[in-house]
Every structure is written in structure tokens, then in C-alpha cells.
Design a protein around this motif. Structure first.
Motif, PDB file in Angstrom:
ATOM      1  N   GLY A   1       0.816  -1.206   0.000  1.00  0.00           N
ATOM      2  CA  GLY A   1       0.000   0.000   0.000  1.00  0.00           C
ATOM      3  C   GLY A   1       0.845   1.249   0.000  1.00  0.00           C
ATOM      4  O   GLY A   1       2.029   1.216   0.359  1.00  0.00           O
TER       5      GLY A   1
ATOM      6  N   ARG B   1      -9.222   0.815  -1.350  1.00  0.00           N
ATOM      7  CA  ARG B   1      -8.847   2.119  -0.792  1.00  0.00           C
ATOM      8  C   ARG B   1      -9.363   2.269   0.632  1.00  0.00           C
ATOM      9  O   ARG B   1     -10.479   1.865   0.931  1.00  0.00           O
ATOM     10  CB  ARG B   1      -9.461   3.244  -1.619  1.00  0.00           C
ATOM     11  CG  ARG B   1      -8.969   3.297  -3.021  1.00  0.00           C
ATOM     12  CD  ARG B   1      -9.570   4.477  -3.771  1.00  0.00           C
ATOM     13  NE  ARG B   1      -9.076   4.462  -5.124  1.00  0.00           N
ATOM     14  CZ  ARG B   1      -9.850   4.322  -6.195  1.00  0.00           C
ATOM     15  NH1 ARG B   1     -11.155   4.216  -6.068  1.00  0.00           N
ATOM     16  NH2 ARG B   1      -9.313   4.310  -7.396  1.00  0.00           N
TER      17      ARG B   1
ATOM     18  N   VAL C   1      -5.241   5.749   1.437  1.00  0.00           N
ATOM     19  CA  VAL C   1      -4.248   4.718   1.185  1.00  0.00           C
ATOM     20  C   VAL C   1      -4.817   3.783   0.123  1.00  0.00           C
ATOM     21  O   VAL C   1      -5.931   3.282   0.262  1.00  0.00           O
ATOM     22  CB  VAL C   1      -3.921   3.928   2.467  1.00  0.00           C
ATOM     23  CG1 VAL C   1      -2.982   2.768   2.164  1.00  0.00           C
ATOM     24  CG2 VAL C   1      -3.321   4.845   3.533  1.00  0.00           C
ATOM     25  N   ASP C   2      -4.062   3.579  -0.950  1.00  0.00           N
ATOM     26  CA  ASP C   2      -4.444   2.630  -1.993  1.00  0.00           C
ATOM     27  C   ASP C   2      -3.658   1.344  -1.773  1.00  0.00           C
ATOM     28  O   ASP C   2      -2.445   1.386  -1.520  1.00  0.00           O
ATOM     29  CB  ASP C   2      -4.145   3.187  -3.377  1.00  0.00           C
ATOM     30  CG  ASP C   2      -5.083   4.317  -3.774  1.00  0.00           C
ATOM     31  OD1 ASP C   2      -6.059   4.585  -3.033  1.00  0.00           O
ATOM     32  OD2 ASP C   2      -4.835   4.934  -4.825  1.00  0.00           O
ATOM     33  N   LEU C   3      -4.354   0.215  -1.879  1.00  0.00           N
ATOM     34  CA  LEU C   3      -3.738  -1.087  -1.662  1.00  0.00           C
ATOM     35  C   LEU C   3      -3.679  -1.872  -2.960  1.00  0.00           C
ATOM     36  O   LEU C   3      -4.607  -1.803  -3.779  1.00  0.00           O
ATOM     37  CB  LEU C   3      -4.541  -1.890  -0.637  1.00  0.00           C
ATOM     38  CG  LEU C   3      -4.648  -1.281   0.760  1.00  0.00           C
ATOM     39  CD1 LEU C   3      -5.634  -2.063   1.604  1.00  0.00           C
ATOM     40  CD2 LEU C   3      -3.281  -1.230   1.422  1.00  0.00           C
TER      41      LEU C   3
END
Length: 140
Positions: free
Chosen positions: A105, A134, A118-120
Motif C-alpha cells: 500500500g 482504498r 491509502v491505496d492497496l
């Protein structure tokens, strides 16, 4: 240790993690969640409905993925929003290895009110299993 808003910037990477998934873990999850759909534990049934094998519960996969965020921020209560699209199932063979969910992430946006997006990236077997994964996190 809690993460401060002042410590992060767009592109800050969270520590990546790997989560093993066994058939036994799926049975335990079924008991905890009440989701006893046989696609999550019965190979013969899963194949009969067109799946390659037993698959992990979608919510199980989601829960494992968000652990990267909660471990990073140090407080599960700091996650104020979380969503995904299920793009591919996590196939869990009946062997000693099972499957592995790989999660990385990074901070994608700084938001108002000391929040960050936060993008995973969530994969298993080299394939993306969750899309648009997200989380919005409230930082101190």
C-alpha cells in the motif's frame, strides 16, 4: 507507535505483508462469520458451480488486506472508510501450501482533517484479487 499526518506524503509506502490462507483458516472464518457457503470449504461443490477450487470468502480477503493499514497506523479505529471491488477469487488448494494474499500500500492522497487515502494492491498467485482497494485513515 501512531503515525502523524506530518510524517506522511503522497507516495509514502506502507510495509508490505503476506498472509497465508489455508482450508483450515477458511473453516474457522466460516464459523466466526456464519458464512457456510460450500464454495469456501467443499472442493467438489466449488468445481460443480464453475470455480477452479475452493475459494476464500471475499470478506476474509478484505480483512486480511486492511491489516496492512491497521498495522501501519497502529489503531484499527483510525480507518474511517474502506472499500474494494472483488476482481478475482483467492483460490485455496487443499495442500500444505494453501494460498497467499500479498498486500502492499501507499499514501495516494492527503485529505482535509488530517486524513489520508491509502491505496492497496492485493494479489494472490500473481493475480490482482481486489480492485479499487482504498482506505481513508484519520491520522494524529
Amino acid at each position: 507507535m501512531a503515525i502523524s499526518f506530518d510524517e506522511v506524503e503522497v507516495g509514502t509506502e506502507l510495509p508490505a505483508q503476506s498472509f497465508p490462507v489455508s482450508r483450515a483458516a477458511l473453516v474457522r472464518y466460516a464459523g466466526a462469520s456464519g458464512d457456510f457457503n460450500p464454495i469456501h470449504w467443499n472442493e467438489e461443490f466449488a468445481v460443480s458451480v464453475g470455480l477452479p477450487d475452493v475459494i476464500a470468502h471475499g470478506m476474509f480477503t478484505m480483512a486480511e488486506a486492511i491489516r496492512v493499514v491497521t498495522d501501519w497506523v497502529g489503531d484499527p479505529g483510525a480507518v474511517v472508510d474502506y472499500g474494494v471491488r472483488f476482481t478475482r477469487p483467492v483460490v485455496v488448494p487443499n495442500d500444505d501450501a494453501g494460498a497467499v494474499i500479498e498486500v502492499s500500500g501507499k499514501v495516494a492522497k492527503l485529505l482535509d482533517g488530517r486524513r489520508v487515502q491509502v491505496d492497496l494492491l492485493v494479489t494472490s498467485g500473481g493475480q490482482k484479487v481486489l480492485g479499487q482497494s482504498r482506505a481513508v485513515v484519520q491520522l494524529g
